[in-house]
Design a protein around this motif. Structure first.
Motif, mmCIF file in Angstrom:
data_model
loop_
_atom_site.group_PDB
_atom_site.id
_atom_site.type_symbol
_atom_site.label_atom_id
_atom_site.label_comp_id
_atom_site.label_asym_id
_atom_site.label_seq_id
_atom_site.Cartn_x
_atom_site.Cartn_y
_atom_site.Cartn_z
ATOM 1 N N ASP A 1 -9.009 -5.344 13.938
ATOM 2 C CA ASP A 1 -10.429 -5.634 13.830
ATOM 3 C C ASP A 1 -11.228 -4.663 14.692
ATOM 4 O OD1 ASP A 1 -9.878 -9.220 13.733
ATOM 5 O OD2 ASP A 1 -9.877 -7.724 12.147
ATOM 6 N N GLY A 2 -12.210 -4.018 14.063
ATOM 7 C CA GLY A 2 -13.073 -3.111 14.802
ATOM 8 C C GLY A 2 -12.603 -1.673 14.816
ATOM 9 N N PHE A 3 -11.385 -1.416 14.349
ATOM 10 C CA PHE A 3 -10.856 -0.057 14.396
ATOM 11 C C PHE A 3 -10.564 0.515 13.015
ATOM 12 C CE2 PHE A 3 -9.890 -1.754 18.578
ATOM 13 C CZ PHE A 3 -10.265 -0.704 19.412
ATOM 14 N N GLY A 4 -10.756 -0.252 11.963
ATOM 15 C CA GLY A 4 -10.430 0.233 10.634
ATOM 16 C C GLY A 4 -8.935 0.352 10.430
ATOM 17 N N PHE A 5 -8.539 1.141 9.435
ATOM 18 C CA PHE A 5 -7.118 1.296 9.105
ATOM 19 C C PHE A 5 -6.723 2.761 9.178
ATOM 20 C CE2 PHE A 5 -8.075 -2.809 7.339
ATOM 21 C CZ PHE A 5 -6.902 -3.535 7.506
ATOM 22 N N ALA A 6 -5.497 2.983 9.640
ATOM 23 C CA ALA A 6 -4.930 4.333 9.710
ATOM 24 C C ALA A 6 -3.710 4.388 8.805
ATOM 25 C CB ALA A 6 -4.531 4.674 11.151
ATOM 26 N N PRO A 7 -3.567 5.439 8.004
ATOM 27 C CA PRO A 7 -2.416 5.528 7.089
ATOM 28 C C PRO A 7 -1.120 5.777 7.848
ATOM 29 C CG PRO A 7 -3.682 7.561 7.011
ATOM 30 C CD PRO A 7 -4.470 6.601 7.864
ATOM 31 N N LEU A 8 -0.071 5.061 7.454
ATOM 32 C CA LEU A 8 1.274 5.312 7.968
ATOM 33 C C LEU A 8 2.107 6.097 6.968
ATOM 34 C CD1 LEU A 8 2.261 1.880 9.589
ATOM 35 C CD2 LEU A 8 1.368 3.909 10.728
ATOM 36 N N LEU A 9 1.959 5.766 5.683
ATOM 37 C CA LEU A 9 2.761 6.441 4.660
ATOM 38 C C LEU A 9 2.127 6.258 3.295
ATOM 39 C CD1 LEU A 9 6.589 6.589 4.293
ATOM 40 C CD2 LEU A 9 5.257 5.674 2.382
ATOM 41 N N SER A 10 2.142 7.317 2.521
ATOM 42 C CA SER A 10 1.728 7.279 1.123
ATOM 43 C C SER A 10 2.926 7.713 0.298
ATOM 44 C CB SER A 10 0.540 8.225 0.881
ATOM 45 O OG SER A 10 0.214 8.276 -0.488
ATOM 46 N N GLY A 11 3.391 6.831 -0.590
ATOM 47 C CA GLY A 11 4.621 7.162 -1.298
ATOM 48 C C GLY A 11 4.793 6.412 -2.596
ATOM 49 N N LEU A 12 6.044 6.060 -2.878
ATOM 50 C CA LEU A 12 6.397 5.444 -4.150
ATOM 51 C C LEU A 12 7.277 4.218 -3.916
ATOM 52 C CD1 LEU A 12 7.450 8.730 -5.972
ATOM 53 C CD2 LEU A 12 5.244 7.567 -6.193
ATOM 54 N N VAL A 13 7.162 3.226 -4.801
ATOM 55 C CA VAL A 13 8.074 2.079 -4.806
ATOM 56 C C VAL A 13 9.297 2.455 -5.625
ATOM 57 C CG1 VAL A 13 8.394 -0.335 -5.417
ATOM 58 C CG2 VAL A 13 6.166 0.451 -4.587
ATOM 59 N N GLU A 14 10.455 2.476 -4.970
ATOM 60 C CA GLU A 14 11.667 2.907 -5.664
ATOM 61 C C GLU A 14 12.637 1.763 -5.934
ATOM 62 O OE1 GLU A 14 12.289 7.491 -4.596
ATOM 63 O OE2 GLU A 14 12.639 6.183 -2.875
ATOM 64 N N THR A 15 12.642 0.745 -5.072
ATOM 65 C CA THR A 15 13.483 -0.426 -5.322
ATOM 66 C C THR A 15 12.720 -1.695 -4.937
ATOM 67 O OG1 THR A 15 14.537 -0.472 -3.126
ATOM 68 C CG2 THR A 15 15.588 0.885 -4.828
ATOM 69 N N VAL A 16 12.973 -2.760 -5.682
ATOM 70 C CA VAL A 16 12.398 -4.077 -5.377
ATOM 71 C C VAL A 16 13.533 -5.092 -5.401
ATOM 72 C CG1 VAL A 16 10.731 -5.840 -6.014
ATOM 73 C CG2 VAL A 16 10.213 -3.429 -6.477
ATOM 74 N N ARG A 17 13.727 -5.795 -4.291
ATOM 75 C CA ARG A 17 14.757 -6.838 -4.210
ATOM 76 C C ARG A 17 14.064 -8.186 -4.025
ATOM 77 N NH1 ARG A 17 19.487 -6.328 0.109
ATOM 78 N NH2 ARG A 17 20.244 -4.916 -1.520
ATOM 79 N N PHE A 18 14.475 -9.155 -4.823
ATOM 80 C CA PHE A 18 13.908 -10.499 -4.720
ATOM 81 C C PHE A 18 14.877 -11.401 -3.975
ATOM 82 C CE2 PHE A 18 12.015 -8.701 -8.599
ATOM 83 C CZ PHE A 18 10.673 -8.794 -8.259
#
Length: 324
Positions: free
Chosen positions: A67-84
């Motif tokens: 709160d008050g600081f906005g957001f900073a990017p950590l990673l921009s990428g792709l979804v390669e696997t999804v486990r339920f």
């Protein structure tokens, strides 16, 4: 400034995903992709279409903020696997950053009369990446004393993908290559932010001293154009020998010196765990003081990992090599 009261924001294909339970992000480093692991409370019904679509991987953006600081990017990428995990009612998403686009793309074109920077620009354009590329002058065929045309066949097993080709060209040119937040970087390694730190800045801090490293490097090569063996060395003492194809005498000497310098970086290794700070990056310099020993000095960050969970909050682990 370290982030307080951290919270993660995750966007899948531009749509925000709620219910983040746990997040791990490994920052992209030199010659390697960034990776992530995300645990979220999203239902299987909401993510099943994503996993079973069978089309192109869905883009993901991972950010950290307070709160008050906005957001900073950590990673921009792709979804390669999804486990339920149906027992826990969560989904686990994993993947790599946009470096994966280059790693997974085989070379399918000839780079006729092009320089290394021309190749880097072409690769960036092909994947819609911004380009931070330092111009080079030497035609890449001259690196290997063969032709000025490098096709998928002439590249050979040493470079079968766009990423392996760029890494090879960067190595010869003395450059670094990385993909960070949508930008392909190809050029000299730039100095990052310099940070003054003491042991009090860390939740845990260790320094390893490695004493069994080579003290000299000998590079041997067969130069096809001149039809002769080239041998160059750097340093003295315990040696390691390398064989590299089609180098000139000057190139072999430069390669030996650069390789020895890189090996000697491993003599002093700092391993730290500290409160999370998204402004840290691979390449930053830590100026450690306060130990009143020879361990005080400069360390360059080579690997960085962030973690966010309910137990520990937002923390980061880093590995940094001593800088002489």
């Amino acid at each position: 400034m370290p982030v307080e009261q951290p919270r993660a924001r995750v966007s899948l294909g531009g749509v925000e995903l709620g219910g983040v339970v746990e997040l791990e992000v490994e920052a992209a480093g030199l010659y390697q992709a960034g990776r992530y692991r995300l645990v979220c409370a999203a239902s299987a019904a909401s993510l099943l279409p994503l996993a079973m679509d069978g089309g192109a991987p869905v883009p993901i953006l991972l950010e950290i903020g307070a709160d008050g600081f906005g957001f900073a990017p950590l990673l921009s990428g792709l979804v390669e696997t999804v486990r339920f995990d149906l027992a826990r009612g969560v989904a686990v998403l994993q993947g790599r950053d946009e470096t994966a686009l280059l790693i997974d793309t085989e070379i399918s074109q000839s780079f006729v009369n092009q320089t290394a920077s021309d190749v880097a620009l072409a690769v960036a354009q092909a994947h819609g990446l911004a380009a931070n590329v330092t111009p080079t002058q030497t035609l890449i065929g001259q690196y290997y004393q063969i032709d000025h045309a490098r096709s998928a066949l002439t590249v050979g097993a040493r470079a079968s993908t766009q990423w392996s080709l760029l890494c090879g060209l960067a190595e010869v040119a003395g450059f670094a290559v990385s993909v960070v937040n949508g930008t392909l970087n190809f050029g000299p390694m730039l100095d990052g932010t310099t940070r003054m730190v003491t042991a009090r800045n860390f939740l845990g801090l260790e320094v390893d001293l490695i004493t069994a490293l080579p003290a000299s490097v000998t590079v041997r090569s067969w130069n096809c154009r001149d039809k002769k063996v080239v041998t160059q060395a750097a340093g003295s003492g315990k040696a390691t020998n390398l064989v590299r194809p089609n180098l000139t005498t000057q190139q072999a000497g430069e390669y030996a010196s650069a390789y020895l310098q890189n090996v000697q970086r491993h003599a002093q290794l700092l391993l730290g765990r500290m409160p999370g700070d998204a402004s840290y990056a691979v390449g930053d310099t830590l100026l450690l003081s306060g130990t009143q020993t020879a361990l005080d000095g400069s360390y360059q960050v080579a690997a960085l990992q962030w973690r966010l969970n309910d137990r520990d909050g937002f923390v980061q682990s880093l590995k940094a090599y001593g800088v002489a």
